[in-house]
Design a protein around this motif. Structure first.
Motif, PDB file in Angstrom:
ATOM      1  N   SER A  14      -3.042   7.887  -4.321  1.00  0.00           N
ATOM      2  CA  SER A  14      -4.411   7.656  -3.865  1.00  0.00           C
ATOM      3  C   SER A  14      -4.418   6.436  -2.949  1.00  0.00           C
ATOM      4  O   SER A  14      -3.446   5.672  -2.910  1.00  0.00           O
ATOM      5  CB  SER A  14      -5.338   7.436  -5.062  1.00  0.00           C
ATOM      6  OG  SER A  14      -4.936   6.297  -5.805  1.00  0.00           O
ATOM      7  N   PRO A  15      -5.500   6.215  -2.194  1.00  0.00           N
ATOM      8  CA  PRO A  15      -5.549   5.043  -1.306  1.00  0.00           C
ATOM      9  C   PRO A  15      -5.444   3.735  -2.081  1.00  0.00           C
ATOM     10  O   PRO A  15      -5.950   3.611  -3.201  1.00  0.00           O
ATOM     11  CB  PRO A  15      -6.921   5.179  -0.623  1.00  0.00           C
ATOM     12  CG  PRO A  15      -7.241   6.634  -0.716  1.00  0.00           C
ATOM     13  CD  PRO A  15      -6.659   7.105  -2.014  1.00  0.00           C
ATOM     14  N   HIS A  16      -4.777   2.769  -1.482  1.00  0.00           N
ATOM     15  CA  HIS A  16      -4.578   1.455  -2.104  1.00  0.00           C
ATOM     16  C   HIS A  16      -5.872   0.654  -2.042  1.00  0.00           C
ATOM     17  O   HIS A  16      -6.473   0.495  -0.979  1.00  0.00           O
ATOM     18  CB  HIS A  16      -3.460   0.715  -1.352  1.00  0.00           C
ATOM     19  CG  HIS A  16      -3.057  -0.570  -1.961  1.00  0.00           C
ATOM     20  ND1 HIS A  16      -2.897  -1.728  -1.234  1.00  0.00           N
ATOM     21  CD2 HIS A  16      -2.762  -0.899  -3.246  1.00  0.00           C
ATOM     22  CE1 HIS A  16      -2.517  -2.710  -2.033  1.00  0.00           C
ATOM     23  NE2 HIS A  16      -2.431  -2.237  -3.262  1.00  0.00           N
ATOM     24  N   TRP A  72       2.062   1.891  -3.540  1.00  0.00           N
ATOM     25  CA  TRP A  72       0.953   2.385  -4.358  1.00  0.00           C
ATOM     26  C   TRP A  72       0.712   3.874  -4.098  1.00  0.00           C
ATOM     27  O   TRP A  72       0.609   4.677  -5.020  1.00  0.00           O
ATOM     28  CB  TRP A  72      -0.333   1.596  -4.087  1.00  0.00           C
ATOM     29  CG  TRP A  72      -1.529   2.252  -4.719  1.00  0.00           C
ATOM     30  CD1 TRP A  72      -2.354   3.182  -4.158  1.00  0.00           C
ATOM     31  CD2 TRP A  72      -1.978   2.110  -6.075  1.00  0.00           C
ATOM     32  NE1 TRP A  72      -3.303   3.610  -5.064  1.00  0.00           N
ATOM     33  CE2 TRP A  72      -3.094   2.969  -6.248  1.00  0.00           C
ATOM     34  CE3 TRP A  72      -1.558   1.324  -7.157  1.00  0.00           C
ATOM     35  CZ2 TRP A  72      -3.779   3.056  -7.454  1.00  0.00           C
ATOM     36  CZ3 TRP A  72      -2.252   1.422  -8.347  1.00  0.00           C
ATOM     37  CH2 TRP A  72      -3.349   2.275  -8.494  1.00  0.00           C
ATOM     38  N   GLU A  73       0.609   4.227  -2.829  1.00  0.00           N
ATOM     39  CA  GLU A  73       0.310   5.617  -2.483  1.00  0.00           C
ATOM     40  C   GLU A  73       1.442   6.554  -2.899  1.00  0.00           C
ATOM     41  O   GLU A  73       1.197   7.689  -3.312  1.00  0.00           O
ATOM     42  CB  GLU A  73       0.029   5.710  -0.987  1.00  0.00           C
ATOM     43  CG  GLU A  73      -1.297   5.024  -0.611  1.00  0.00           C
ATOM     44  CD  GLU A  73      -1.455   4.807   0.884  1.00  0.00           C
ATOM     45  OE1 GLU A  73      -0.626   5.341   1.654  1.00  0.00           O
ATOM     46  OE2 GLU A  73      -2.404   4.105   1.277  1.00  0.00           O
ATOM     47  N   LYS A  74       2.686   6.057  -2.841  1.00  0.00           N
ATOM     48  CA  LYS A  74       3.826   6.876  -3.252  1.00  0.00           C
ATOM     49  C   LYS A  74       3.797   7.173  -4.744  1.00  0.00           C
ATOM     50  O   LYS A  74       4.023   8.305  -5.171  1.00  0.00           O
ATOM     51  CB  LYS A  74       5.133   6.155  -2.886  1.00  0.00           C
ATOM     52  CG  LYS A  74       6.397   6.843  -3.397  1.00  0.00           C
ATOM     53  CD  LYS A  74       7.637   6.028  -3.045  1.00  0.00           C
ATOM     54  CE  LYS A  74       8.902   6.646  -3.650  1.00  0.00           C
ATOM     55  NZ  LYS A  74      10.107   5.825  -3.329  1.00  0.00           N
ATOM     56  N   ALA A 111       0.834  -1.203   0.000  1.00  0.00           N
ATOM     57  CA  ALA A 111       0.000   0.000   0.000  1.00  0.00           C
ATOM     58  C   ALA A 111       0.871   1.256   0.000  1.00  0.00           C
ATOM     59  O   ALA A 111       0.535   2.262  -0.626  1.00  0.00           O
ATOM     60  CB  ALA A 111      -0.918  -0.005   1.219  1.00  0.00           C
ATOM     61  N   GLN A 112       2.008   1.174   0.683  1.00  0.00           N
ATOM     62  CA  GLN A 112       2.910   2.326   0.739  1.00  0.00           C
ATOM     63  C   GLN A 112       3.445   2.683  -0.645  1.00  0.00           C
ATOM     64  O   GLN A 112       3.465   3.856  -1.035  1.00  0.00           O
ATOM     65  CB  GLN A 112       4.077   2.030   1.677  1.00  0.00           C
ATOM     66  CG  GLN A 112       5.062   3.174   1.820  1.00  0.00           C
ATOM     67  CD  GLN A 112       6.188   2.844   2.785  1.00  0.00           C
ATOM     68  OE1 GLN A 112       6.228   1.783   3.390  1.00  0.00           O
ATOM     69  NE2 GLN A 112       7.134   3.762   2.927  1.00  0.00           N
TER      70      GLN A 112
END
Length: 343
Positions: free
Chosen positions: A115-117, A109-111, A106-107
């Motif tokens: 947007s939220p994963h 993805w957001e980087k 998730a980190q």
């Protein structure tokens, strides 16, 4: 059994390629074709090469339109698949050609996406360790990105067999302009791209970088670091990926080729070329084939692996259909070909 299939995003490049392949698939019938700005148009206005579907009318992309099919392909912009997917039942096979469910972190993805994963689905690259087992019977599939497909398959045997220092991988890959999608962008105009090559996403900024690292990390316990430089090439289709890393002691071109031949001996769509022959994008255009070559540069002390794919076929739609076949228990090669179109 024949499976009913819907395609969301039917007027884009990925959607059009999906439909081209599905029209040749012996086990599917094509149901709803949906879009957004093109709702109400004849499909032939946007995909004139798809003659059997030319008179079909583009419907809105809603859960109601997509419901009732055995398989739904989502060829939508990144960040939009999750909202549709959560409205469809657990019994439908959803194959997402976007990036929403590719990354396990998730980190990361957001980087890279800001947007939220949305979560992580089984990953649609059957050639990866354990991927076929994860895809079999699954009702959710995340289709890989085109650059990760080309680069992962170029490097997978080298990483898995410990032929290289995986913490010092360098990749330079050139892609045709269709990889940027069909929406109008000034830098993709013919006058801007003809006779011109240009880099973009330089310095670890390209969104496919964490996906490449994730894929290669699945084949080794060693640390994987990738410097990835994508190039925009003046051609409509194709990716040519040149990948290199410091070679391990004692590894020669001959031993590297043996490792590659063993890794890909049973893969229906990955071809290790004969020694001295090199991948080229024209040879794989319109096919689900990946061509790979490997050599050791003894002077530089580096292994060089080069691959070629069609970014729209094996890099997107072909990989999606291949994964659908596995998920449904169909022959993996159904509806797919290793025969390209030339010139």
């Amino acid at each position: 059994m024949t499976y009913s299939v819907a395609v969301a995003g039917c007027t884009g490049y990925a959607g059009g390629e999906l439909l081209r392949l599905l029209l040749q698939h012996p086990d599917v019938t094509i149901g709803a074709l949906t879009g957004n700005s093109s709702v109400g148009d004849r499909l032939g206005v946007h995909q004139p090469h798809l003659a059997p579907l030319a008179e079909r009318i583009v419907a809105p992309t809603t859960a109601e339109e997509l419901a009732g099919h055995d398989v739904v392909f989502l060829a939508l912009p990144h960040g939009t698949s999750a909202a549709i997917a959560e409205q469809l039942g657990d019994d439908v096979l959803i194959v997402d050609a976007g990036a929403d469910f590719r990354l396990s972190s998730a980190q990361e993805w957001e980087k890279f996406y800001g947007s939220p994963h949305a979560g992580t689905w089984p990953y649609g690259m059957p050639e990866l360790p354990g991927a076929r087992e994860a895809l079999a019977g699954s009702r959710r599939v995340a289709v890989p990105g085109c650059y990760p497909t080309a680069t992962t398959l170029a490097l997978l045997p080298a990483v898995a067999a410990g032929l290289i220092d995986a913490s010092q991988i360098s990749i330079v890959a050139a892609s045709g302009t269709s990889g940027a999608g069909k929406s109008l962008k000034p830098h993709l105009l013919g006058a801007e791209t003809m006779g011109n090559m240009s880099p973009y996403g330089v310095g670890g900024m390209h969104r496919h970088t964490p996906e490449i690292v994730q894929n290669l990390s699945s084949a080794t316990d060693a640390e994987v670091k990738v410097s990835f430089t994508p190039l925009l090439a003046p051609m409509p289709r194709g990716i040519l990926a040149t990948c290199s890393a410091p070679v391990a002691d004692g590894v020669t071109t001959e031993s590297a080729r043996l490792a590659y031949a063993e890794q890909y001996s049973d893969e229906p769509f990955v071809d290790l070329l004969p020694a001295g022959e090199w991948p080229q994008t024209a040879a794989v255009a319109g096919s689900n084939r990946v061509t790979v070559q490997v050599v050791v540069d003894e002077t530089a002390g580096r292994l060089i692996a080069i691959s070629a794919i069609d970014n729209l076929t094996k890099g997107t739609a072909g990989g999606a259909v291949q994964s659908m076949n596995i998920a449904l228990g169909l022959p993996e090669t159904a509806g797919l070909s290793t025969v390209g179109a030339a010139p």
